[in-house]
Design an enzyme around this catalytic site. Structure first.
Site, PDB file in Angstrom:
ATOM      1  N   LYS A 134       0.837  -1.203   0.000  1.00 53.28           N
ATOM      2  CA  LYS A 134       0.000   0.000   0.000  1.00 53.28           C
ATOM      3  C   LYS A 134       0.878   1.261   0.000  1.00 53.28           C
ATOM      4  O   LYS A 134       0.666   2.179  -0.801  1.00 53.28           O
ATOM      5  CB  LYS A 134      -0.913  -0.009   1.235  1.00 53.28           C
ATOM      6  CG  LYS A 134      -1.908   1.114   1.237  1.00 53.28           C
ATOM      7  CD  LYS A 134      -2.808   1.027   2.448  1.00 53.28           C
ATOM      8  CE  LYS A 134      -3.223   2.426   2.838  1.00 53.28           C
ATOM      9  NZ  LYS A 134      -3.521   2.571   4.248  1.00 53.28           N
ATOM     10  N   ASP A 152      -7.320   1.267   0.625  1.00 55.13           N
ATOM     11  CA  ASP A 152      -7.409   1.480   2.071  1.00 55.13           C
ATOM     12  C   ASP A 152      -8.839   1.150   2.492  1.00 55.13           C
ATOM     13  O   ASP A 152      -9.622   0.610   1.712  1.00 55.13           O
ATOM     14  CB  ASP A 152      -6.993   2.907   2.453  1.00 55.13           C
ATOM     15  CG  ASP A 152      -8.086   3.926   2.145  1.00 55.13           C
ATOM     16  OD1 ASP A 152      -9.023   3.596   1.371  1.00 55.13           O
ATOM     17  OD2 ASP A 152      -8.043   5.034   2.690  1.00 55.13           O
TER      18      ASP A 152
END
Ligand code: SF4
Length: 222
Positions: A134, A152
């Site tokens: 991420k 997310d």
């Protein structure tokens, strides 16, 4: 019964391949300010900001980095102070011991293997201590070369509500999204969902009555 209702809702809004472009266009018009909220001036500051942003708010990170980046300008600077001093300098961002250790490990590897520069690819970035997929995705996207889509909690929730994915695992969600979202939109797509999630499509109380996607969303409550 529940299943037929979901099926009916999906049929009403049409296939996701036809919805994705209008969804992006409407969200872009609705949230023209949907950009990363972290403040940084160069690649190193970007990387550090994103690493610090785990499990805290962008506002807290910006408050900390305003001072931090005046003191630490190069990878060497992070290694020149005792670990405890770096820990105190980033303490408000939470899990500061782990973050300080990761920052130093990352700076060491940047110096040893990347000439002190932040590498370009996700494969290289995830080798840095504390840098997961991420974080790597955010970094490359902000540098204008998105190689994936950041997932997310907001991106996951909205992608599921919009029926762009049925997956729960972020890696599988990303796989679904990169097949669906035009490559040119990979960088801005997560920002659009994040801002829409914060402002309209709340986790507990989505404000469907005020949502520009109401006729494109199978989860609409109006
Ligand atoms: S219509 Fe409702 S559930 Fe769908 S995206 Fe908008 S706020 Fe979220």
């Amino acid at each position: 019964m529940a299943r037929s209702y979901v099926h009916e809702a999906r049929r009403r809004v049409g296939p996701k391949r036809e919805r994705i472009r209008p969804v992006i266009e409407r969200l872009a018009a609705e949230h023209p300010d949907a950009v990363i909220a972290l403040r940084f001036l160069d690649d190193l500051e970007l990387l550090v900001s994103v690493m610090l942003s785990a499990q805290t708010t962008d506002i807290t990170v910006n408050r900390v980095t305003e001072r931090l980046f005046r003191k630490y300008r190069t990878p060497e600077d992070y290694l020149a102070v005792p670990l405890a001093e770096l820990e105190q300098d980033i303490r408000p961002t939470g899990t500061f011991r782990q973050k300080a250790t990761n920052l130093r490990g990352t700076m060491r590897l940047l110096l040893e293997e990347f000439d002190g520069r932040v590498p370009d690819t996700i494969e290289e970035l995830v080798r840095l201590p504390g840098v997961g997929r991420k974080t790597a995705n955010v970094v490359v996207a902000e540098r204008g070369a998105a190689q994936g889509i950041v997932v997310d909690t907001h991106v996951r929730r909205l992608s599921q509500r919009l029926s762009f994915t049925r997956q729960e695992d972020p890696v599988k969600i990303e796989r679904d999204l990169v097949r669906l979202v035009p490559r040119a939109d990979w960088a801005r797509f997560p920002h659009l969902l994040i801002w829409h999630g914060r402002r309209v499509c709340d986790a507990r109380r989505p404000r469907c009555e005020a949502c520009v996607l109401v006729d494109l969303c199978p989860s609409s409550r109006v």
